[in-house]
Design a protein around this motif. Structure first.
Motif, short mmCIF file in Angstrom:
data_model
loop_
_atom_site.label_atom_id
_atom_site.label_comp_id
_atom_site.label_asym_id
_atom_site.label_seq_id
_atom_site.Cartn_x
_atom_site.Cartn_y
_atom_site.Cartn_z
N UNK A 65 -16.54 12.77 28.54
CA UNK A 65 -17.39 13.10 27.47
C UNK A 65 -18.66 14.17 27.92
N UNK A 66 -18.92 14.10 29.37
CA UNK A 66 -20.11 14.70 29.98
C UNK A 66 -19.76 15.94 30.78
N UNK A 67 -18.70 16.60 30.75
CA UNK A 67 -18.09 17.53 31.48
C UNK A 67 -17.26 18.44 30.44
N UNK A 68 -17.41 19.70 30.22
CA UNK A 68 -16.60 20.76 29.41
C UNK A 68 -15.27 20.49 29.66
N UNK A 69 -15.02 20.52 31.03
CA UNK A 69 -13.47 20.52 31.48
C UNK A 69 -13.40 20.14 32.92
N UNK A 70 -12.87 18.87 32.89
CA UNK A 70 -12.65 18.22 34.32
C UNK A 70 -11.41 18.62 34.90
N UNK A 71 -11.48 19.44 36.04
CA UNK A 71 -10.18 19.98 36.75
C UNK A 71 -9.51 18.69 37.10
N UNK A 72 -8.00 18.94 36.94
CA UNK A 72 -7.21 18.09 37.37
C UNK A 72 -7.30 17.01 38.48
N UNK A 73 -7.32 18.14 39.23
CA UNK A 73 -7.59 17.76 40.92
C UNK A 73 -8.69 16.67 41.07
N UNK A 74 -9.57 16.51 40.37
CA UNK A 74 -10.69 15.61 40.37
C UNK A 74 -10.31 13.98 40.03
N UNK A 75 -9.17 13.92 39.20
CA UNK A 75 -8.69 12.46 39.27
C UNK A 75 -8.11 12.07 40.48
N UNK A 76 -7.48 13.03 41.04
CA UNK A 76 -6.62 12.38 42.62
C UNK A 76 -7.94 12.27 43.34
N UNK A 77 -8.58 13.16 43.56
CA UNK A 77 -9.61 12.89 44.68
C UNK A 77 -10.39 11.71 44.57
N UNK A 78 -10.75 11.37 43.22
CA UNK A 78 -11.52 10.05 42.99
C UNK A 78 -10.47 8.92 43.02
N UNK A 79 -9.46 9.12 42.80
CA UNK A 79 -8.19 7.82 42.81
C UNK A 79 -7.99 7.28 44.15
N UNK A 80 -8.07 8.63 45.13
CA UNK A 80 -7.56 8.25 46.52
C UNK A 80 -9.01 8.41 47.67
N UNK A 81 -9.78 8.45 47.23
CA UNK A 81 -11.19 8.50 48.01
C UNK A 81 -11.37 7.24 48.79
#
Length: 186
Positions: A65-81
């Motif tokens: 809701x607060x980023x125009x377009x979240x890059x797909x790789x962000x979800x993987x980075x956050x999931x596995x950080x």
């Protein structure tokens, strides 16, 4: 915890700034859509407005809701950080202009810590988060190391986890929409 969240919500909704425990260090925060509250944080920290602040969101839905377009790789980075990770995104939207960096980016972290997460969900907006120190001074390693200037300069100090030791600051990664990834802090 619910009583404390309700007290904090009252302060935030009136444009106040808070001192609160995050998933990393004690932070100074406010509603990320309130420019006047953000100005108070810059003044308290004696921080140049050209130095961007970060925001905390409750989940991926709020992030979108607060980023125009979240890059797909962000979800993987956050999931596995392995530790809390702040990602700097291009083209933030629906936040106050003075929380956005000059290059139209914003660092955002999905916060899983129970108090922060519940607070953000109830606020229904991102929460600014910046270390609880005056710019140029070391970040406090515990609540007890927070300077009187900061303690007295906020509108409310959260009465939770004050004896808990801080963990280290989050990792920071910049993800550009053109696919570039840059590690800013490990």
């Amino acid at each position: 915890m619910i009583e404390e969240i309700n007290k904090v919500l009252g302060v935030l909704k009136k444009g106040g700034i808070i001192l609160y425990p995050t998933d990393t260090v004690w932070g100074i925060g406010c509603d990320a859509t309130n420019a006047d509250a953000i100005d108070k944080i810059y003044a308290l920290k004696r921080r140049q407005e050209s130095k961007a602040l970060i925001c905390l969101v409750s989940d991926f839905k709020m992030l979108n809701q607060y980023v125009e377009e979240v890059p797909e790789v962000a979800y993987d980075i956050l999931k596995y950080a392995a530790k809390p990770t702040t990602i700097v995104y291009d083209q933030p939207i629906r936040v106050a202009e003075n929380v956005v960096a000059d290059d139209n980016t914003l660092g955002i972290r999905v916060c899983k810590e129970a108090f922060c997460n519940k607070l953000i969900r109830k606020l229904k907006r991102p929460l600014v988060s910046t270390s609880a120190n005056v710019s140029g001074q070391p970040s406090p390693k515990s609540f007890q190391q927070i300077s009187p200037e900061i303690l007295e300069g906020v509108d409310y100090v959260v009465n939770l986890h004050q004896h808990k030791k801080n963990s280290s600051p989050s990792a920071i990664i910049k993800l550009s929409q053109d696919g570039k990834v840059k590690i800013i802090r490990k």
